[in-house]
Design an enzyme around this catalytic site. Structure first.
Site, PDB file in Angstrom:
ATOM      1  N   LYS A  17       3.462   1.286   2.755  1.00 35.33           N
ATOM      2  CA  LYS A  17       2.645   1.290   2.551  1.00 35.33           C
ATOM      3  C   LYS A  17       1.976   1.529   0.822  1.00 35.33           C
ATOM      4  O   LYS A  17       2.231   0.525  -0.090  1.00 35.33           O
ATOM      5  CB  LYS A  17       0.619   0.574   2.538  1.00 35.33           C
ATOM      6  N   GLN A  44      -6.505   2.461   9.027  1.00 38.04           N
ATOM      7  CA  GLN A  44      -5.105   2.746   9.416  1.00 38.04           C
ATOM      8  C   GLN A  44      -5.330   2.536  10.939  1.00 38.04           C
ATOM      9  O   GLN A  44      -6.540   3.959  11.224  1.00 38.04           O
ATOM     10  CB  GLN A  44      -4.075   3.430   8.860  1.00 38.04           C
ATOM     11  N   ASP A  46      -6.232  -6.563   6.101  1.00 41.86           N
ATOM     12  CA  ASP A  46      -5.425  -7.011   7.582  1.00 41.86           C
ATOM     13  C   ASP A  46      -5.985  -8.379   8.069  1.00 41.86           C
ATOM     14  O   ASP A  46      -5.163  -8.099   9.206  1.00 41.86           O
ATOM     15  CB  ASP A  46      -5.853  -6.084   8.597  1.00 41.86           C
TER      16      ASP A  46
END
Ligand code: GUN
Length: 284
Positions: free
Chosen positions: A52, A96, A119
């Site tokens: 990322k 995460q 997200d």
């Protein structure tokens, strides 16, 4: 001839679009920033986070990585998120998953400002997807929709079958196909007659997490087969679809690796750009 849907090519096109968008904002004096939080030492998570960061750097997005020890308390993590929520230069926040067991994922996700939740895991963003009024879409289903669009595969009126009902993939995937006027069935571990249902699919999306779960006898001749799986078998990365045997039956299919996988990060980059535009009152 079966069309092999190339996630590397399509993700490159998305990333180029994002890089152009970032440049446009930069020209107006606006930067784009993503904060990525990782707690603990999960090796797979470390690889995802590194990828990322690399993608951000390539597209002109400023990335801030917060690598916290396994021993981090809920209070400490919430305090960091609170700080990032109000930090002007940060447009997107990603924590995460999975988190270490002592941390409650629900509490952590709920603490991220919905406008920065790239997200699309926050209940507010999940609800927006349900009513079809959304800015962010979870990256994997967003990537699948982008692939269908790129390949001019029309969803309207098609029978769509999604195998898997996770909050991250299966459920939002079903909603996105529904918003495009597909007729959607979501199957799961308790589904009876799975094979018969799959055989009705014009578009079949496998998000099960089991290698070679979808076999050729479950696929209708000419179906579009999208494989979201990322499984390791004898050290080799493979999807949920028995690719070798299914590919000749399908009209189009995504391989693993090189299919949906590369799309996920590209869509995260897109969500981050969208967040920056919204926060700076820029038009889409
Ligand atoms: N872990 C595995 N996939 C994801 C993802 O898309 N987002 C986050 N935050 N964690 C993940």
């Amino acid at each position: 001839m079966t069309k092999i849907i190339d996630g590397k090519v399509i993700s490159a096109a998305v990333k180029q679009r994002v890089a152009d968008g970032v440049k446009e904002l930069n020209a107006k004096g606006i930067t784009v920033g993503l904060a990525v939080i990782i707690v603990g030492d999960d090796p797979a998570s470390k690889v995802y986070v590194a990828n990322k960061k690399k993608a951000c750097e390539a597209l002109g997005i400023i990335s801030e990585e917060y690598a916290l020890p396994e021993s981090t308390t809920e209070e400490e993590l919430l305090s960091l998120i609170k700080e990032l929520n109000s930090k002007k230069s940060i447009n997107g926040i990603l924590c995460q998953l999975p988190l270490p067991k002592h941390l409650d994922e629900k509490i952590i996700i709920n603490s991220i400002l919905p406008e920065k939740d790239v997200d699309a895991f926050h209940p507010s963003n999940v609800g927006k997807i349900m009513i079809g009024d959304y800015d962010f879409v979870p990256c994997t289903p967003a990537g699948v929709m982008e692939m269908l669009k790129y390949e001019n595969i029309d969803v309207e009126g098609k029978t769509c079958v999604v195998i898997g009902r996770s909050n991250i993939v299966g459920k939002p995937m079903g909603m996105l196909l529904l918003h495009k006027n597909g007729t959607v069935t979501i199957c799961h571990s308790r589904t009876k007659n799975l094979k018969e249902i799959c055989l009705t699919a014009d578009i079949l999306v496998a998000a099960v997490g089991r290698a070679n779960f979808v076999t050729a006898d479950m696929v209708k001749e000419g179906a579009v087969v999208i494989d979201v799986g990322m499984n390791r078998e004898n050290g080799k990365l493979c999807g949920d679809v028995d690719y070798e045997n299914v590919k000749d039956k399908a009209s189009a299919i995504t391989p693993v690796p090189g299919g949906v996988g590369p799309m996920t990060i590209a869509m995260l980059m897109q969500n981050t750009l969208t967040a920056a535009k919204k926060q700076n009152n820029c038009k889409e």
